[in-house]
Scaffold this active site. Structure first.
Site, short mmCIF file in Angstrom:
data_model
loop_
_atom_site.label_atom_id
_atom_site.label_comp_id
_atom_site.label_asym_id
_atom_site.label_seq_id
_atom_site.Cartn_x
_atom_site.Cartn_y
_atom_site.Cartn_z
CG ASP A 404 81.75 10.03 56.58
OD1 ASP A 404 82.04 10.33 55.41
OD2 ASP A 404 82.58 10.03 57.51
CD GLU A 407 83.23 7.84 50.25
OE1 GLU A 407 83.48 7.06 51.18
OE2 GLU A 407 82.74 8.96 50.43
CG ASP A 478 87.47 13.89 55.18
OD1 ASP A 478 86.39 14.36 55.57
OD2 ASP A 478 87.84 12.73 55.44
#
Ligand code: GLC
Length: 786
Positions: A404, A407, A478
């Site tokens: 996670d 990015e 999310d």
């Protein structure tokens, strides 16, 4: 920009062009795939979407100069090159497929007083962006656009504008979002029954305008990197996907348990809570294979550690859970806590494994652990280190890793453009690596798990680039517990599938905000048919495990999770087929009914494989819905009523009913109910048959190892035909897996027989209401239902 075409030469599969102001190259990869390239940064074609580019061995590339143009023929398509490095593509019969736009871009005029609009907080773009690299194509007519990864909005991307820049924005995802977590610069165009794909292999920030700025053209662009795009011709969308995954890889077959139900939450804080969740599933008879541990299992958010106050004996806990059939997946974020004495930090510093500032000092930002450093996954030694570190978690008994915040996300402002990365010997900065950071992290994770377990790795990632499917499943990040997000998850997952990512899912029930029983019921009905089926929710939001609302919600969740477990062999077959074809599991109707324009814009229905059509309710309070059935006959899964397709119908859909239709002529393999994969020995394969004409291949292997790649699997082929009588031929075409089924149990819908013969011998059967049931020993046979 390139100016006049001065000359060209052909070398093997490549044609090199000399223009007044630069050079270009057209390279034939296969008869259907052509790379258009111009060096605007590095002479080499460096890709992060694939490691090796396989050039078709038997290419016949012909080049002819005709007046002002150069025609390159591959046998399947023609690329025609003009001045200014304009390239048009034709099919073999001379039909224009895709044409470079010759005019200047003409952004539409935004009317009115900008200042007034800005005053109210409306985002006004003053002037159209200009780009260093820009390819505009003429909008020839009624093009539809699909793919582009996880972008928000609808299935057909016509008229939309997007940016490829991996973005972690926690506010509710809406149609106007330009980017989300993933950058997959690939789209499929469908027009007049012919489709082609374009993959713009550029990892810098890139821009895709699918006719928003002007309906006369669409374009893709970037300001850095090379001009390098691949044109892929279908004509079928399926074929374009085959070509895209030929380039960037297919989704490898996962372990069977990964297709079961996953329960997650940020966070199950301690051993007691995890145990309670696990016990509840078994007690309440709701199947579940996997529990995910979010960031709080760690010691102060230090990756590869356990907080021993909350999880004193992780190995023991994982061992106990394993005995109950539970697999544990733990989250691992990239940010390594800045903390002298913590082994990951020390190792990283000692070996220079972190991304740095311009002066070589490790770059520090902030994530969960506070000050943190970013491993430089663009460099092989770092990927090896990270891969090796996976063993730490595997040795505890962890079954998969969830990547996670890659990015990469950061709490103290975005990473500056000039953060330095080694980039496997081609040093560069954050601008080039940003979009592939998560991809390279997941690649390392995949390779590390493979190395230490020798099983098919289970990795989930939030951020990625084109080609991620080789290493990891993905989720859409999310979302919120909004009906709108349930609805949007469908086109998002469909477009991910059309971007090569066959194994994907959304947080079922919604991540942020508070879920309701009704929303969870409807979301689980969708989740049961999405490749990754994981219920996940945010810290501080209302708990949303299946039993958290009321009896009805729990019953509905049980019903659909059990349905999922029944369908496991069907889903597993789809994934096996996907490894070979690149086709997704969850498919827009358009993929199989390309000639039917009614299917192009369907956002709230989908096919699971080719045989199952799902038309979920995605609106609050609705208890019926209109749905479109494409041509052919469809059998209502619940009532077994046969409905003729080619039309829209109205279906009652009370809260416990998700409308599901099976295509006539389908054979759907089922397993008996079980609480988790492997609970029961599957010695009987159930075949849910919908009488008609059709074929089906069913695949069986050990469900976890790579032995299938050595041929250790069983493949059963079923051929069914229906005239006056129904015949089914069963043929085992591969038999190298040591545990074949003992029996086949047939449930045949839509027949009322007087007799059933297997290899000419009468057998006993049970008939009820247009359906028959019979069990026979597995093996090659001919079945006649008279
Ligand atoms: C991110 C993830 C989410 C996770 C949370 C805490 O927001 O997207 O799934 O629960 O971080 O780790």
């Amino acid at each position: 920009m390139f100016g006049k075409l001065l000359g060209f030469n052909k070398k093997d599969n490549k044609v090199n062009f000399e223009f007044e102001n630069g050079k270009g190259r057209v390279e034939v990869i296969t008869p259907e795939i052509i790379n258009v390239f111009s060096d605007m940064g590095t002479e080499e074609r460096i890709s992060r979407a694939f490691d090796n580019l396989e050039i078709s061995p038997e290419l016949k590339v012909e080049v002819e100069k005709e007046d002002e143009k150069v025609v390159i023929s591959t046998g399947k398509i023609k690329a025609v090159v003009y001045d200014d490095f304009k390239v048009d593509f034709y099919d073999n019969l001379g039909k224009l497929l895709c044409e470079d736009y010759r005019g200047e871009r003409e952004p539409f005029e935004r009317l009115g007083n900008h200042g007034v609009a800005q005053g109210e907080g409306i985002n006004v773009e003053e002037k159209a962006a200009e780009y260093k690299i820009q390819v505009a194509k003429t909008m020839l007519g009624d093009e539809c656009f699909f793919g582009l990864g996880d972008k928000a909005g609808h299935l057909n991307k016509k008229g939309c504008y997007y940016e490829m820049w991996n973005t972690d924005d926690p506010s509710p995802h809406v149609e106007s979002f330009k980017s989300l977590y993933k950058s997959i610069p690939f789209f499929i165009t469908l027009r007049e029954k012919a489709s082609y794909g374009i993959f713009f292999d550029n990892t810098f920030k890139s821009y895709f305008d699918m006719g928003k700025e002007n309906k006369k053209y669409f374009y893709f662009a970037a300001n850095e990197g090379n001009l390098s795009y691949y044109f892929m011709y279908g004509p079928k969308v399926k074929e374009v996907l085959g070509e895209y995954t030929y380039l960037t890889g297919t989704t490898p077959l996962p372990q069977l348990w990964t297709l079961g139900y996953h329960q997650s939450r940020w966070s199950y804080f301690d051993e007691k809570k995890v145990t309670e969740i696990a016990e509840n599933f078994r007690k309440k008879d709701i199947p579940c294979d996997t529990i995910h541990l979010d960031i709080d299992y760690m010691d102060g958010y230090r990756v590869f550690t356990w907080g021993k106050d909350k999880f004193p004996e992780p190995e023991k806990m994982l061992g106990k859970l394993k005995d109950e059939g539970f697999k544990i997946v733990t989250i691992i974020d990239p940010g390594v806590k800045k903390d002298k004495g913590y082994f990951m930090y020390d190792q990283g510093i000692e070996n220079g494994y972190f991304a740095t500032e311009k002066d070589g000092i490790p770059y520090v930002n902030e994530v969960w652990p506070g000050e943190a450093l970013y491993p430089d996954f663009s460099d092989e030694p770092v990927r090896k280190w990270w891969a090796k570190s996976q063993k730490i978690m595997m040795d505890y008994g962890v079954a998969g890793i969830w990547n996670d915040m890659n990015e990469p996300a950061s709490f103290k402002g975005p990473l500056p453009d000039d953060v330095q990365f080694k980039n496997d010997g081609h040093p560069t900065d954050h601008k080039e690596i940003h979009n592939v950071y998560g991809q390279l992290m997941s690649k390392a994770t995949y390779e590390g798990i493979k190395e230490s377990t020798n099983k098919r790795p289970f990795v989930i990632t939030r951020a990625c680039y084109a080609g991620i499917q080789k290493y990891s499943t993905v989720w859409t990040g999310d979302n919120h517990s909004f009906w709108e997000h349930l609805r949007m998850s469908i086109p998002q997952l469909l477009n991910l599938g059309l971007s090569g990512v066959a194994f994907a899912g959304s947080d079922v029930g919604g991540f942020q905000y508070d879920c309701t029983g009704e929303l969870l019921s409807r979301w689980s009905q969708v989740g049961a048919f999405t490749p990754l089926f994981r219920n996940h929710s945010c810290i501080h939001s209302k708990s949303q495990e299946p039993w958290e609302f009321d009896k009805q919600t729990e019953d509905i969740n049980r019903k659909y999770i059990k349905l999922r477990y029944k369908l496991l062999p069907y889903l597993y077959d789809l994934l096996w087929k996907s490894e070979n074809t690149g086709l997704p599991i969850m498919r827009p109707l358009m993929l199989h009914y390309e000639d039917d324009k009614n299917t192009y814009e369907i956002n709230d229905q989908f096919l699971c494989g080719e045989n199952i059509l799902v038309a979920p309710v995605v609106e609050q309070g609705k208890t019926h819905r209109a749905l479109y059935l494409p041509e052919g006959n469809w059998v209502d899964y619940w009532t077994k009523e046969v409905v003729k397709g080619g039309k829209t119908i109205l279906r009652e859909a009370p809260l416990d009913t998700c409308p599901i239709y099976i295509k006539e002529g389908s054979i759907i393999p089922n397993y008996v109910e079980q609480s988790y994969v492997g609970e029961k020995e599957m010695d009987t394969l159930i075949l849910d048959v919908y009488a008609g004409n059709g074929e089906y291949s069913h695949y069986l292997d050990d469900g976890e190892s790579f032995n299938y790649r050595k041929g250790e699997y069983n493949l059963y082929e079923f051929k069914m035909s229906k005239e006056n009588e129904l015949t089914i031929d069963v043929n085992m075409v591969n038999d190298k897996y040591e545990k074949p089924y003992k029996n086949f149990k047939f449930n045949v819908n839509g027949v009322n027989p007087n007799a059933i013969l297997v290899n000419g011998e009468n057998i006993e059967f049970k008939a009820t209401n247009n359906t028959v049931e019979f069990t026979i020993p597995s093996g090659n046979c001919n079945i006649l239902v008279k």
